[in-house]
Design a protein around this motif. Structure first.
Motif, PDB file in Angstrom:
ATOM      1  N   ILE A 160       2.206 -17.472  -4.759  1.00 56.53           N
ATOM      2  CA  ILE A 160       0.863 -17.320  -5.314  1.00 56.53           C
ATOM      3  C   ILE A 160       0.476 -15.845  -5.198  1.00 56.53           C
ATOM      4  O   ILE A 160       0.469 -15.283  -4.109  1.00 56.53           O
ATOM      5  N   PHE A 161       0.172 -15.238  -6.336  1.00 52.49           N
ATOM      6  CA  PHE A 161      -0.242 -13.847  -6.391  1.00 52.49           C
ATOM      7  C   PHE A 161      -1.664 -13.768  -6.917  1.00 52.49           C
ATOM      8  O   PHE A 161      -2.119 -14.659  -7.645  1.00 52.49           O
ATOM      9  N   VAL A 162      -2.360 -12.681  -6.574  1.00 51.34           N
ATOM     10  CA  VAL A 162      -3.640 -12.355  -7.199  1.00 51.34           C
ATOM     11  C   VAL A 162      -3.572 -10.907  -7.651  1.00 51.34           C
ATOM     12  O   VAL A 162      -2.762 -10.119  -7.143  1.00 51.34           O
ATOM     13  N   ASP A 163      -4.424 -10.560  -8.599  1.00 48.29           N
ATOM     14  CA  ASP A 163      -4.491  -9.173  -9.047  1.00 48.29           C
ATOM     15  C   ASP A 163      -4.983  -8.298  -7.904  1.00 48.29           C
ATOM     16  O   ASP A 163      -5.930  -8.662  -7.191  1.00 48.29           O
ATOM     17  N   ARG A 164      -4.361  -7.145  -7.706  1.00 46.32           N
ATOM     18  CA  ARG A 164      -4.764  -6.212  -6.648  1.00 46.32           C
ATOM     19  C   ARG A 164      -6.232  -5.848  -6.804  1.00 46.32           C
ATOM     20  O   ARG A 164      -6.953  -5.706  -5.818  1.00 46.32           O
ATOM     21  N   SER A 165      -6.701  -5.727  -8.025  1.00 49.40           N
ATOM     22  CA  SER A 165      -8.093  -5.343  -8.286  1.00 49.40           C
ATOM     23  C   SER A 165      -9.088  -6.409  -7.831  1.00 49.40           C
ATOM     24  O   SER A 165     -10.272  -6.120  -7.687  1.00 49.40           O
ATOM     25  N   ALA A 166      -8.628  -7.633  -7.563  1.00 52.64           N
ATOM     26  CA  ALA A 166      -9.521  -8.709  -7.111  1.00 52.64           C
ATOM     27  C   ALA A 166      -9.796  -8.645  -5.619  1.00 52.64           C
ATOM     28  O   ALA A 166     -10.735  -9.283  -5.132  1.00 52.64           O
ATOM     29  N   LEU A 167      -9.000  -7.887  -4.882  1.00 52.46           N
ATOM     30  CA  LEU A 167      -9.184  -7.794  -3.433  1.00 52.46           C
ATOM     31  C   LEU A 167     -10.402  -6.936  -3.114  1.00 52.46           C
ATOM     32  O   LEU A 167     -10.683  -5.954  -3.803  1.00 52.46           O
ATOM     33  N   PRO A 168     -11.145  -7.270  -2.063  1.00 54.97           N
ATOM     34  CA  PRO A 168     -12.281  -6.439  -1.675  1.00 54.97           C
ATOM     35  C   PRO A 168     -11.794  -5.065  -1.216  1.00 54.97           C
ATOM     36  O   PRO A 168     -10.660  -4.913  -0.752  1.00 54.97           O
ATOM     37  N   LEU A 169     -12.651  -4.070  -1.351  1.00 55.80           N
ATOM     38  CA  LEU A 169     -12.289  -2.730  -0.896  1.00 55.80           C
ATOM     39  C   LEU A 169     -12.093  -2.735   0.614  1.00 55.80           C
ATOM     40  O   LEU A 169     -12.900  -3.327   1.337  1.00 55.80           O
ATOM     41  N   PRO A 170     -11.042  -2.080   1.092  1.00 53.85           N
ATOM     42  CA  PRO A 170     -10.857  -2.008   2.546  1.00 53.85           C
ATOM     43  C   PRO A 170     -11.905  -1.090   3.171  1.00 53.85           C
ATOM     44  O   PRO A 170     -12.438  -0.199   2.509  1.00 53.85           O
ATOM     45  N   GLY A 171     -12.197  -1.315   4.440  1.00 53.71           N
ATOM     46  CA  GLY A 171     -13.148  -0.475   5.163  1.00 53.71           C
ATOM     47  C   GLY A 171     -12.528   0.869   5.511  1.00 53.71           C
ATOM     48  O   GLY A 171     -11.359   1.133   5.238  1.00 53.71           O
ATOM     49  N   LYS A 172     -13.323   1.715   6.144  1.00 50.63           N
ATOM     50  CA  LYS A 172     -12.850   3.032   6.563  1.00 50.63           C
ATOM     51  C   LYS A 172     -11.675   2.856   7.531  1.00 50.63           C
ATOM     52  O   LYS A 172     -11.741   2.053   8.455  1.00 50.63           O
ATOM     53  N   ASP A 173     -10.612   3.602   7.289  1.00 51.87           N
ATOM     54  CA  ASP A 173      -9.390   3.549   8.099  1.00 51.87           C
ATOM     55  C   ASP A 173      -8.737   2.170   8.109  1.00 51.87           C
ATOM     56  O   ASP A 173      -8.026   1.813   9.043  1.00 51.87           O
ATOM     57  N   GLU A 174      -8.983   1.373   7.067  1.00 51.13           N
ATOM     58  CA  GLU A 174      -8.307   0.089   6.882  1.00 51.13           C
ATOM     59  C   GLU A 174      -7.488   0.169   5.605  1.00 51.13           C
ATOM     60  O   GLU A 174      -7.876   0.856   4.651  1.00 51.13           O
ATOM     61  N   TYR A 175      -6.352  -0.523   5.598  1.00 50.11           N
ATOM     62  CA  TYR A 175      -5.448  -0.464   4.451  1.00 50.11           C
ATOM     63  C   TYR A 175      -4.843  -1.823   4.208  1.00 50.11           C
ATOM     64  O   TYR A 175      -4.565  -2.563   5.151  1.00 50.11           O
ATOM     65  N   TYR A 176      -4.612  -2.121   2.945  1.00 59.15           N
ATOM     66  CA  TYR A 176      -3.800  -3.280   2.614  1.00 59.15           C
ATOM     67  C   TYR A 176      -2.347  -2.861   2.748  1.00 59.15           C
ATOM     68  O   TYR A 176      -1.960  -1.765   2.316  1.00 59.15           O
ATOM     69  N   TRP A 177      -1.549  -3.722   3.336  1.00 57.94           N
ATOM     70  CA  TRP A 177      -0.139  -3.403   3.502  1.00 57.94           C
ATOM     71  C   TRP A 177       0.497  -3.024   2.172  1.00 57.94           C
ATOM     72  O   TRP A 177       1.293  -2.107   2.097  1.00 57.94           O
ATOM     73  N   VAL A 178       0.155  -3.735   1.125  1.00 59.49           N
ATOM     74  CA  VAL A 178       0.747  -3.475  -0.181  1.00 59.49           C
ATOM     75  C   VAL A 178       0.476  -2.045  -0.638  1.00 59.49           C
ATOM     76  O   VAL A 178       1.283  -1.454  -1.353  1.00 59.49           O
ATOM     77  N   ASP A 179      -0.640  -1.457  -0.202  1.00 59.10           N
ATOM     78  CA  ASP A 179      -0.959  -0.088  -0.587  1.00 59.10           C
ATOM     79  C   ASP A 179      -0.159   0.934   0.217  1.00 59.10           C
ATOM     80  O   ASP A 179       0.008   2.082  -0.209  1.00 59.10           O
ATOM     81  N   LEU A 180       0.333   0.539   1.388  1.00 59.26           N
ATOM     82  CA  LEU A 180       1.132   1.443   2.221  1.00 59.26           C
ATOM     83  C   LEU A 180       2.610   1.443   1.809  1.00 59.26           C
ATOM     84  O   LEU A 180       3.307   2.438   2.004  1.00 59.26           O
ATOM     85  N   GLU A 181       3.056   0.340   1.234  1.00 59.75           N
ATOM     86  CA  GLU A 181       4.461   0.240   0.837  1.00 59.75           C
ATOM     87  C   GLU A 181       4.785   1.293  -0.211  1.00 59.75           C
ATOM     88  O   GLU A 181       4.054   1.481  -1.180  1.00 59.75           O
ATOM     89  N   GLY A 182       5.872   2.017   0.032  1.00 66.89           N
ATOM     90  CA  GLY A 182       6.308   3.057  -0.888  1.00 66.89           C
ATOM     91  C   GLY A 182       5.837   4.458  -0.522  1.00 66.89           C
ATOM     92  O   GLY A 182       6.313   5.435  -1.095  1.00 66.89           O
ATOM     93  N   LEU A 183       4.895   4.572   0.434  1.00 72.58           N
ATOM     94  CA  LEU A 183       4.430   5.897   0.831  1.00 72.58           C
ATOM     95  C   LEU A 183       5.568   6.694   1.466  1.00 72.58           C
ATOM     96  O   LEU A 183       6.382   6.156   2.209  1.00 72.58           O
ATOM     97  N   GLU A 184       5.599   7.998   1.188  1.00 77.23           N
ATOM     98  CA  GLU A 184       6.511   8.907   1.860  1.00 77.23           C
ATOM     99  C   GLU A 184       6.008   9.079   3.293  1.00 77.23           C
ATOM    100  O   GLU A 184       4.801   9.235   3.513  1.00 77.23           O
ATOM    101  N   VAL A 185       6.916   9.057   4.266  1.00 78.06           N
ATOM    102  CA  VAL A 185       6.537   9.218   5.669  1.00 78.06           C
ATOM    103  C   VAL A 185       7.154  10.512   6.188  1.00 78.06           C
ATOM    104  O   VAL A 185       8.367  10.722   6.076  1.00 78.06           O
ATOM    105  N   VAL A 186       6.290  11.383   6.723  1.00 80.51           N
ATOM    106  CA  VAL A 186       6.737  12.650   7.306  1.00 80.51           C
ATOM    107  C   VAL A 186       6.145  12.776   8.703  1.00 80.51           C
ATOM    108  O   VAL A 186       5.098  12.206   9.007  1.00 80.51           O
TER     109      VAL A 186
END
Length: 171
Positions: free
Chosen positions: A86-112
């Motif tokens: 079961i999937f939902v559109d990313r745009s349907a999720l509520p905005l994360p709070g300050k210093d909060e992230y959805y895991w899906v938004d972190l996936e693919g980030l370059e890490v240094v």
């Protein structure tokens, strides 16, 4: 893919409930009943969420969750859906709070590192009892970095595609 077209995995159909087309579902939302707040679901296998479903209803049933989908009237029809994600559109999720992230938004980030040494990209995350863990892969190596902001994770720049960590590249 733009955020408008992205879909987020929020659950899975895991079984049948009764004879009137109800389905047992597993939800990964927090709280788990939040899955019923999303009016539009996409059903499919990972990477192939192609069947749109609107107007599902659901409830807690015992220790689990059950859902009823429009057009699914009996157990035989429901059986064809068992195992679908079961999937939902990313745009349907509520905005994360300050210093909060959805895991899906972190996936693919370059890490240094704080010294600018590239460690790879975020593959995925997983939860432990103490904290979440970021899995960073660079093609030959996999690193597990605690997602503890301030201590190990110094900054996250979603729009810039980068996470800075205080981590020994040799570890």
């Amino acid at each position: 893919m733009s955020e408008a077209g992205r879909r987020v995995l929020v659950g899975r159909i895991v079984g049948l409930y009764g004879v009137q087309g109800w389905l047992k579902i597993e939800s990964w939302t927090d709280p788990r009943t939040r899955i019923f707040d999303y009016r539009n679901w996409w059903l499919g296998a990972e990477g192939d969420a192609g069947r749109a479903v609107t107007g599902c209803v659901g409830r807690v049933q015992g220790k689990g969750l059950v859902a009823k989908m429009p057009g699914i009237e009996d157990r035989d029809q429901a059986e064809s859906l068992v195992g679908l994600d079961i999937f939902v559109d990313r745009s349907a999720l509520p905005l994360p709070g300050k210093d909060e992230y959805y895991w899906v938004d972190l996936e693919g980030l370059e890490v240094v590192t704080t010294e600018g040494v590239g460690l790879g990209r975020v593959s995925h995350l997983f939860a432990t009892g103490a904290n979440d863990v970021v899995v960073v892969k660079d093609g030959t190596r996999e690193r597990l970095i605690p997602f503890v902001q301030g201590e190990f994770v110094r900054s996250v720049d979603i729009s810039g595609g980068r996470m800075v960590v205080d981590w020994d590249p040799e570890f």
